[in-house]
Design an enzyme around this catalytic site. Structure first.
Site, PDB file in Angstrom:
ATOM      1  N   HIS A  82     -54.243 -17.339 -16.544  1.00  0.00           N
ATOM      2  CA  HIS A  82     -55.279 -16.651 -17.210  1.00  0.00           C
ATOM      3  C   HIS A  82     -56.460 -16.891 -16.711  1.00  0.00           C
ATOM      4  O   HIS A  82     -57.210 -17.707 -16.304  1.00  0.00           O
ATOM      5  CB  HIS A  82     -55.254 -17.046 -18.937  1.00  0.00           C
ATOM      6  CG  HIS A  82     -53.860 -17.132 -19.130  1.00  0.00           C
ATOM      7  ND1 HIS A  82     -53.734 -17.947 -20.641  1.00  0.00           N
ATOM      8  CD2 HIS A  82     -52.742 -16.480 -19.197  1.00  0.00           C
ATOM      9  CE1 HIS A  82     -52.462 -17.762 -20.646  1.00  0.00           C
ATOM     10  NE2 HIS A  82     -51.741 -17.097 -19.794  1.00  0.00           N
ATOM     11  N   CYS A 123     -58.965 -14.697 -25.872  1.00  0.00           N
ATOM     12  CA  CYS A 123     -57.704 -15.072 -25.784  1.00  0.00           C
ATOM     13  C   CYS A 123     -57.143 -14.592 -27.265  1.00  0.00           C
ATOM     14  O   CYS A 123     -56.070 -14.164 -27.175  1.00  0.00           O
ATOM     15  CB  CYS A 123     -57.192 -16.529 -25.621  1.00  0.00           C
ATOM     16  SG  CYS A 123     -58.120 -17.239 -24.258  1.00  0.00           S
ATOM     17  N   ASP A 156     -52.494 -12.835 -24.261  1.00  0.00           N
ATOM     18  CA  ASP A 156     -51.667 -13.565 -23.024  1.00  0.00           C
ATOM     19  C   ASP A 156     -50.525 -12.577 -22.974  1.00  0.00           C
ATOM     20  O   ASP A 156     -50.112 -12.508 -21.762  1.00  0.00           O
ATOM     21  CB  ASP A 156     -51.357 -14.854 -23.546  1.00  0.00           C
ATOM     22  CG  ASP A 156     -52.293 -15.993 -23.557  1.00  0.00           C
ATOM     23  OD1 ASP A 156     -53.514 -15.542 -23.306  1.00  0.00           O
ATOM     24  OD2 ASP A 156     -51.974 -17.125 -23.951  1.00  0.00           O
ATOM     25  N   ASP A 196     -59.367 -15.278 -17.771  1.00  0.00           N
ATOM     26  CA  ASP A 196     -60.636 -15.019 -18.801  1.00  0.00           C
ATOM     27  C   ASP A 196     -61.476 -16.333 -18.907  1.00  0.00           C
ATOM     28  O   ASP A 196     -62.135 -16.505 -19.973  1.00  0.00           O
ATOM     29  CB  ASP A 196     -60.215 -14.550 -20.012  1.00  0.00           C
ATOM     30  CG  ASP A 196     -59.088 -15.017 -20.566  1.00  0.00           C
ATOM     31  OD1 ASP A 196     -58.501 -16.064 -20.318  1.00  0.00           O
ATOM     32  OD2 ASP A 196     -58.630 -14.506 -21.666  1.00  0.00           O
ATOM     33  N   ASP A 233     -48.415 -12.937 -16.999  1.00  0.00           N
ATOM     34  CA  ASP A 233     -49.019 -13.031 -18.351  1.00  0.00           C
ATOM     35  C   ASP A 233     -50.363 -12.050 -18.561  1.00  0.00           C
ATOM     36  O   ASP A 233     -51.069 -11.758 -17.344  1.00  0.00           O
ATOM     37  CB  ASP A 233     -49.823 -14.223 -18.893  1.00  0.00           C
ATOM     38  CG  ASP A 233     -48.599 -15.498 -19.451  1.00  0.00           C
ATOM     39  OD1 ASP A 233     -47.523 -14.913 -19.271  1.00  0.00           O
ATOM     40  OD2 ASP A 233     -49.120 -16.111 -20.089  1.00  0.00           O
TER      41      ASP A 233
HETATM   42  N1  ARG Z   1     -56.686 -21.741 -17.812  1.00  0.00           N
HETATM   43  C1  ARG Z   1     -58.225 -21.617 -18.560  1.00  0.00           C
HETATM   44  C2  ARG Z   1     -58.567 -22.776 -18.421  1.00  0.00           C
HETATM   45  O1  ARG Z   1     -58.088 -23.933 -18.424  1.00  0.00           O
HETATM   46  C3  ARG Z   1     -57.758 -21.117 -19.775  1.00  0.00           C
HETATM   47  C4  ARG Z   1     -57.497 -19.732 -20.086  1.00  0.00           C
HETATM   48  C5  ARG Z   1     -57.278 -19.373 -21.565  1.00  0.00           C
HETATM   49  N2  ARG Z   1     -57.071 -18.008 -21.670  1.00  0.00           N
HETATM   50  C6  ARG Z   1     -55.948 -17.293 -22.348  1.00  0.00           C
HETATM   51  N3  ARG Z   1     -56.089 -16.152 -22.491  1.00  0.00           N
HETATM   52  N4  ARG Z   1     -55.368 -18.089 -23.051  1.00  0.00           N
HETATM   53  O2  ARG Z   1     -60.161 -23.244 -18.212  1.00  0.00           O
END
Ligand code: ARG
Length: 337
Positions: free
Chosen positions: A220, A322, A93, A222, A171
């Site tokens: 995010h 992550c 992050d 990913d 981020d």
């Molecule tokens: N926002 C994404 C979801 O809820 C999770 C991403 C998590 N990634 C991270 N690098 N903390 O599906």
């Protein structure tokens, strides 16, 4: 690679920007438990999974570094605001590594303002060994950065971020990189100025592409868009209704439906965290040990799945991608698109 730690993980103080990327149910938990530690048994279980993950990486030949535990109950602040911390579980992050440049993201959550502190000993060491080390303009995180009256956009309406264009914030995990191409999204923590800052900073050697995904609580990229290896793109099909043109010569596959049961606590992620796998190289994928469908997908794509239990860690909002940041990889700078 750096692998995060969950020690002393705390729910941050309640703030409009904390709620925006969460579901309604998650928001309620964050409001109720604001400032409290995450449940000790869950921290212990996640810590154990992280240690198993580190063992696997080391066995596979990866050099692993970890941050030292810090106190996340201590308060800090800036003019006009105060906060306590969150955790050091997700180095992805915070740190964006581009060639020999290690960039500390100017994070929009007040609780993450001092996230870099956990990694400072490592960053100084990398600097001494010749890395560049960059910190973008330190955000002020004053009230002007946030829409205090933010509410979820109604279904089907365009994304409305909780943050303004007061100053650049992003981020690192809102960007994903393959060679000279970096894909980034606006989210509840990354604004247009943040993306533009990165574009200007990196200059002509890299191309920063802004992608618009269909994520109703974006934070995010990913668990939406994951380049796995040259020519192999994994997507969350609903969030990526249209794959960016640049990937036209790549094979695109949709992530299989998550197998995480409904009762399993996921404090700050959706179940699509199942696609947050880690590629050790073009052949080896670390995948959650109970995620049979993801292991089958890997095998059918010529990738060797390496199972690791990580479901307890998932509760904290991330998975293998992550929880890591790859500081140094073999190979040369190339264009894959
Ligand atoms: N926002 C994404 C979801 O809820 C999770 C991403 C998590 N990634 C991270 N690098 N903390 O599906």
């Amino acid at each position: 690679m750096i692998v995060g730690i969950v020690d002393n993980a705390h729910f941050p103080p309640w703030h409009v920007a904390v709620g925006a990327p969460l579901s309604a149910a998650q928001r309620e938990v964050f409001q109720q438990r604001a400032g409290q530690p995450f449940p000790a048994d869950q921290v212990a279980a996640a810590r154990d999974e992280l240690d198993q993950f580190v063992d696997i990486l080391e066995r596979e030949g990866v050099t692993v570094r970890r941050p030292e535990p810090r106190d996340h109950a201590a308060s800090f602040g800036g003019p006009g605001w105060q906060s306590t911390g969150l955790y050091d579980a997700m180095p992805r992050d915070l740190l964006l590594v581009v060639g020999n440049d290690v960039i500390e993201a100017p994070m929009a959550w007040r609780s993450r303002h001092h996230s870099a502190s956990a990694y400072r000993p490592l960053l100084k060491e990398y600097f001494r060994q010749g890395a560049r080390w960059t910190s973008p303009p330190k955000p002020e995180l004053s009230d002007e950065l946030y829409h205090a009256d933010w509410i979820d956009q109604p279904d089907g309406e365009p994304f409305r971020s909780v943050i303004t264009e007061f100053e650049p914030t992003f981020d690192a995990a809102d960007f994903v990189r393959c060679g000279r191409d970096i894909f980034g999204q606006r989210s509840h923590v990354t604004n247009g100025m943040g993306i533009e800052w990165l574009r200007r900073h990196l200059g002509d050697e890299y191309r920063v592409h802004e992608v618009v995904l269909n994520d109703d609580h974006p934070m995010h990229i990913d668990a939406s868009l994951m380049p796995l290896a040259p020519g192999k793109l994994l997507i969350q099909a609903e969030r990526v209704p249209q794959v960016p043109d640049l990937f036209k010569d790549w094979e695109v596959r949709a992530a299989p439906a998550p197998v995480i049961p409904d009762g399993h606590p996921l404090y700050m992620t959706s179940k699509w965290i199942n696609m947050n796998v880690l590629m050790i190289d073009e052949q080896r994928m670390v995948v959650e040990a109970q995620d049979e469908p993801m292991m089958r997908l890997a095998e059918s794509w010529g990738i060797t799945p390496i199972p690791c239990p990580f479901r307890n860690f998932n509760s904290f909002g991330g998975s293998f991608h992550c929880a890591t940041v790859d500081v140094r990889r073999r190979g040369e700078l190339r264009s894959y698109l």
